[in-house]
Structures are given as structure tokens and as C-alpha cells.
Write a protein that holds these residues in place. Structure first.
Motif, mmCIF file in Angstrom:
data_model
loop_
_atom_site.group_PDB
_atom_site.id
_atom_site.type_symbol
_atom_site.label_atom_id
_atom_site.label_comp_id
_atom_site.label_asym_id
_atom_site.label_seq_id
_atom_site.Cartn_x
_atom_site.Cartn_y
_atom_site.Cartn_z
ATOM 1 N N UNK A 1 -10.432 4.435 -7.073
ATOM 2 C CA UNK A 1 -9.452 4.494 -8.358
ATOM 3 C C UNK A 1 -8.667 3.091 -8.209
ATOM 4 N N UNK A 2 -8.496 2.343 -9.235
ATOM 5 C CA UNK A 2 -7.739 1.641 -9.637
ATOM 6 C C UNK A 2 -6.536 1.925 -8.751
ATOM 7 N N UNK A 3 -5.736 2.433 -10.298
ATOM 8 C CA UNK A 3 -4.261 3.117 -10.908
ATOM 9 C C UNK A 3 -3.912 4.417 -9.514
ATOM 10 N N UNK A 4 -5.239 5.086 -8.641
ATOM 11 C CA UNK A 4 -4.820 5.588 -8.369
ATOM 12 C C UNK A 4 -4.031 4.827 -6.780
ATOM 13 N N UNK A 5 -4.943 3.673 -6.394
ATOM 14 C CA UNK A 5 -5.249 2.655 -5.311
ATOM 15 C C UNK A 5 -3.442 1.443 -5.532
ATOM 16 N N UNK A 6 -3.207 1.319 -7.093
ATOM 17 C CA UNK A 6 -1.840 0.753 -6.977
ATOM 18 C C UNK A 6 -0.855 1.659 -6.700
ATOM 19 N N UNK A 7 -1.352 2.985 -7.064
ATOM 20 C CA UNK A 7 -0.262 4.250 -6.264
ATOM 21 C C UNK A 7 -0.070 4.301 -4.745
ATOM 22 N N UNK A 8 -1.283 4.047 -4.451
ATOM 23 C CA UNK A 8 -1.218 4.129 -3.100
ATOM 24 C C UNK A 8 -0.175 3.157 -1.782
ATOM 25 N N UNK A 9 -0.147 2.479 -2.637
ATOM 26 C CA UNK A 9 0.343 0.795 -2.581
ATOM 27 C C UNK A 9 1.381 0.538 -2.561
ATOM 28 N N UNK A 10 1.729 0.947 -3.731
ATOM 29 C CA UNK A 10 3.280 1.001 -4.285
ATOM 30 C C UNK A 10 4.308 2.492 -3.382
ATOM 31 N N UNK A 11 4.193 3.100 -3.060
ATOM 32 C CA UNK A 11 4.598 4.344 -1.618
ATOM 33 C C UNK A 11 4.508 3.916 -0.053
ATOM 34 N N UNK A 12 2.965 2.874 0.401
ATOM 35 C CA UNK A 12 3.155 2.486 1.503
ATOM 36 C C UNK A 12 4.432 1.484 2.009
ATOM 37 N N UNK A 13 4.297 0.936 0.779
ATOM 38 C CA UNK A 13 5.450 0.227 1.051
ATOM 39 C C UNK A 13 6.592 -0.028 0.846
ATOM 40 N N UNK A 14 6.842 0.926 0.035
ATOM 41 C CA UNK A 14 8.172 2.181 -0.175
ATOM 42 C C UNK A 14 8.781 2.646 1.393
#
Length: 463
Positions: free
Chosen positions: A41-54
Motif C-alpha cells: 500500500x503506497x499510503x502505508x509505505x509512506x507512513x512506515x517511511x516517516x516512522x522509520x526516519x523518526x
């Protein structure tokens, strides 16, 4: 790791915001690709990317081995992606099953370049890949797109190198077999087309599904916003040394003044007691004088007067009795040390950090008025611990306790009991713990016992 990335990681560990941004630019596509392969899922992948870099920017200062940054970053990305997918109750491809094609593909195979140029063929291959178990999709990304070795992939996903190699062969064999079956069904043949390695076609497919520039900029703004809010909260909690010194001086002055005031107030009482004692002595002397005098002199006719005077002269002797009552009241108000021992027993226990730098694990042990932090690194021969005496404990609320250690901010923190309302727990802590499958923070209270130190590091009770 190339020298440029190495220098960026060093600067990021020192808190350089420009280094954070450059690391995001360098790794956002790789993190997003792994997240997309996991969630589909593109939206979930973006959210996972945000959480990862935080998480990366929060913890990079604790990274022991700078050269391990690549592996560590993927490890966090994999955890965040898995947690996000599991939180959305999507388990359809969780289990890996045996496949008859596991030993069919040793290294690579060739396929038509049309799978790059034609959208319908690219979509067909994508659907076949998305049908693989999640662990195989992740392994393909890490191997073919990120170019990591089986040993490095095994560190990230778990298992052994042989399992990773078998998983890759199985995945490639399955994809090749499915593509040939579709070609047979449609009657398509690619005799006169250019053949390219499957690895190249796969990498092109992943690259074509990368995060757009607009989405990448939006995610970076969200990361910056989260980090800025955390820094502001940290600054509010962190008292400058000058202010600490002023507070200490003020407290010392108050203590001295209270001591002087206590002496002044105690002075008249002491004088009154002393005067009262002298009065008693004089009265006793006067009372005893008539009774002893007849032993040397002739008895007088008015001896009854001396006997009658005795009750009147002994009456004042009853006055000093109220004094012991004052002493008992002071003794009852004195003990207050039981509260500290009760608070210390409440926070005592073993805690651990649920996710730490790469394969570095940090634990926290609180017992006998001492807090001990232990760091263990499985990839390097490192096992160090540091302890400090707890010199103050205070209750913030019914379930929240604050403790201060003599060893500095790294050993001072706040204890949150399992019944702590989520409104009393820092939002950064809730966001951090929500990234783990085993912690459900959907209720009104915390549900687990944690300690958050002054460096925003979260430790969970190890029960």
C-alpha cells in the motif's frame, strides 16, 4: 559504507539537521521500497517511511558502530513496516510455505525486455511478486534492489544465510514458472526481443514504483515537525545549569533561614523551661527548709504552720508536666523516610529498550536505591554497564514517579505505571511504543510499565 555516508552519519550523531536531511534524501527510496514490498500500500509505505526516519533520527546518537548504519536502518524499516501491516490486521501472506521451485534457479534467469517496456507485462510480473509471502518479497528487495549480501539480509530478517539463499532461489523459481505459465496461456512468444537478466527487470519495476517527489517532500515536512516538537519538549524539561545553580542556592538559603528561625523560636521556649526549672528548685529548697530545721532547733509552738505551708509550696511542681506532651508531638511528626522506600520499591525492577541501535541492546535495572544501565552489542565484543545512586524520588501522580540519579541525565527519568492515563504519557513515548506489535495502546491507560529517561529513551518492564 562510502566516506560521504559515513561523514553524514557522524554529523547526524552530533545532531546536525542538515546531515539528517541528506540521509533522508539518500535512503528514502530504499526505505519506501522495503515498506511498499511489506504493506503493498503506497499510503502505508509512506507512513512506515516517516516512522522509520523518526526512529533513526531519535536513536542515531546511540549507534555504536557507524559502519553498521545501513543494516541498522533497514532493521528499523522492517520493524516499522511489519508493525504497521499487522496493526491493520493483514495476515494473508504471513506464513512462508514450501515451493517445488526452491532449487530451480541458482543465480538468475533471462527474460524479455518487453517486461520493462510494456505496462501490461510489468503489471503481470508485479501481481506475481505481490502474491509471494511477505518474507520473500522483503528478501527480494534487500537482495536485488538494495544489493545486500545473504549474511546482511540474515541479520535484518533473522535466520541463517542458507535460509536467505534458499528463499531467493525459491522466489525466482516461482516467478519464472508463473511468467512462463501466463505466456503459455496467452500464446505470447518473445523470440526476436532483447533478453535481459531478471534482476535488472525487477530493479526497474521497483524503481518505477518509487515515492513521488511531492510525497517525499510531504513526508520530510512531517518528520521535521515531529522532531521539532520533541526538541521543544526536551528543552522545556531540561533546566540550564545556571538556573539549577540558582535554585540550589535558593534552597540552601531557605534551609539556613529556617534553621536560624528554628533557633530563635526555640530560644524563648528553652529560657522558659530553664526559668521554670529554677523556680522548681527554689520552691523545693524553700519547702524542705522548714522540715529539716527542727532537727537542730527546739520545736516551736507554731510547727503546724510549716506543715500547712507544704501543700501551698509544692503546688507549682505540677506546672512542668505539659512539657513532655510537646516532645511527643515533635517525635510523631519526625519520621518521613518511609515514603521514599515505598516509591523506590514501586519503581524497582528490570527494564529494557524494545528497539535499539542495530543489534545493540540496552537494559535498565533499578534496585536498592541504584539504577544501572547495561549496553550489549551482539555484532561486536562489547558489554558495558554504568550505575548511579538514586538521590531523590518524588511522586508526580498516583501512577507516575520521578527519580533523579547522581550520575546525570542518562540515569534520571520518569516511571509510568500500567494504570497511568495516556493523557499523562508524552506523545512521543506513545508514538514510539505504538510501533511494536506486542504493545496495544488503544485503551484509556498505558497498560504496561515503562521508564522514560531525560534523553527520551523508553524502557519497558521486563516481566
Amino acid at each position: 559504507m562510502n566516506p560521504y555516508i559515513y561523514s553524514l552519519v557522524l554529523d547526524a550523531k552530533e545532531g546536525d539537521p542538515k546531515a539528517f536531511e541528506q540521509l533522508y534524501i539518500q535512503y528514502k527510496d530504499k526505505v519506501y521500497a522495503l515498506a511498499l514490498a511489506t504493506t503493498k500500500s503506497a499510503s502505508e509505505a509512506e507512513e512506515a517511511t516517516r516512522l522509520t526516519f523518526i526512529q533513526v533520527f531519535r536513536q542515531v546518537g546511540s549507534l555504536q558502530d557507524t559502519n553498521a548504519f545501513d543494516i541498522w536502518l533497514r532493521y528499523i524499516a522492517l520493524n516499522e513496516s511489519n508493525a504497521l501491516r499487522q496493526s491493520n490486521n493483514r495476515y494473508l501472506d504471513e506464513n512462508e510455505v514450501s515451493d517445488p521451485h526452491a532449487e530451480r534457479i541458482e543465480d538468475d534467469f533471462l527474460m524479455s525486455q518487453d517486461y520493462i517496456e510494456r505496462d501490461d507485462l510489468s503489471y503481470r510480473m508485479r501481481m506475481i511478486i505481490d502474491g509471494l509471502p511477505r518474507i520473500r518479497r522483503q528478501t527480494l528487495i534487500l537482495s536485488l534492489y538494495d544489493k545486500l549480501s545473504p549474511a546482511e539480509i540474515a541479520q535484518i530478517t533473522g535466520g541463517s544465510e542458507d535460509e536467505v539463499i534458499s528463499r531467493l532461489r525459491c522466489s525466482k523459481g516461482h516467478i519464472k514458472s508463473e511468467l512462463e505459465a501466463r505466456e503459455h496461456e496467452t500464446g505470447e512468444h518473445f523470440y526476436n526481443t532483447t533478453l535481459v537478466p531478471f534482476d535488472n527487470v525487477y530493479s526497474y519495476l521497483i524503481h518505477s514504483r518509487g515515492m513521488s517527489a511531492e510525497s517525499a517532500a510531504k513526508v520530510w515536512e512531517q518528520i521535521q515537525s515531529s522532531l521539532t516538537e520533541e526538541n521543544q519538549r526536551s528543552k522545556k524539561r531540561k533546566i540550564p545549569f545556571g538556573i539549577k545553580a540558582a535554585i540550589a542556592a535558593s534552597v540552601a538559603t531557605i534551609v539556613i533561614c529556617m534553621g536560624i528561625l528554628g533557633i530563635l523560636l526555640a530560644g524563648p521556649t528553652f529560657s522558659a523551661k530553664k526559668a521554670n526549672t529554677e523556680t522548681i528548685v527554689e520552691t523545693t529548697a524553700v519547702t524542705e527548709a522548714p522540715t529539716t530545721a527542727p532537727s537542730t532547733e527546739a520545736p516551736a509552738d507554731n510547727d503546724t504552720s510549716s506543715v500547712a505551708d507544704v501543700p501551698e509550696e509544692k503546688a507549682p511542681a505540677a506546672d512542668p508536666e505539659p512539657a513532655p506532651a510537646e516532645d511527643r508531638s515533635e517525635e510523631q511528626a519526625a519520621p518521613a523516610s518511609n515514603d521514599n522506600s515505598e516509591l523506590l520499591s514501586t519503581i524497582a525492577g528490570n527494564y529494557y529498550m524494545p528497539q535499539m541501535a542495530g543489534y545493540t541492546h540496552v537494559s535498565l535495572a533499578i534496585e536498592n536505591s541504584t539504577v544501572t544501565q547495561r549496553v550489549i552489542n551482539a555484532t561486536q565484543p562489547m558489554d558495558k554497564s554504568e550505575s548511579g545512586e538514586i538521590n531523590s524520588v518524588s511522586r508526580v501522580s498516583d501512577t507516575v514517579i520521578r527519580y533523579e540519579s547522581s550520575s546525570g541525565a542518562a540515569f534520571s527519568g520518569t516511571y509510568y505505571g500500567a494504570d497511568t492515563p495516556l493523557s499523562q504519557v508524552p506523545s512521543s513515548t506513545i508514538e514510539y511504543l505504538s510501533g511494536f506489535n506486542r504493545y496495544d495502546l488503544s485503551g484509556d491507560t498505558l497498560g504496561i510499565t515503562i521508564v522514560v529517561d531525560d534523553q527520551n529513551t523508553c524502557f519497558v518492564r521486563n516481566s
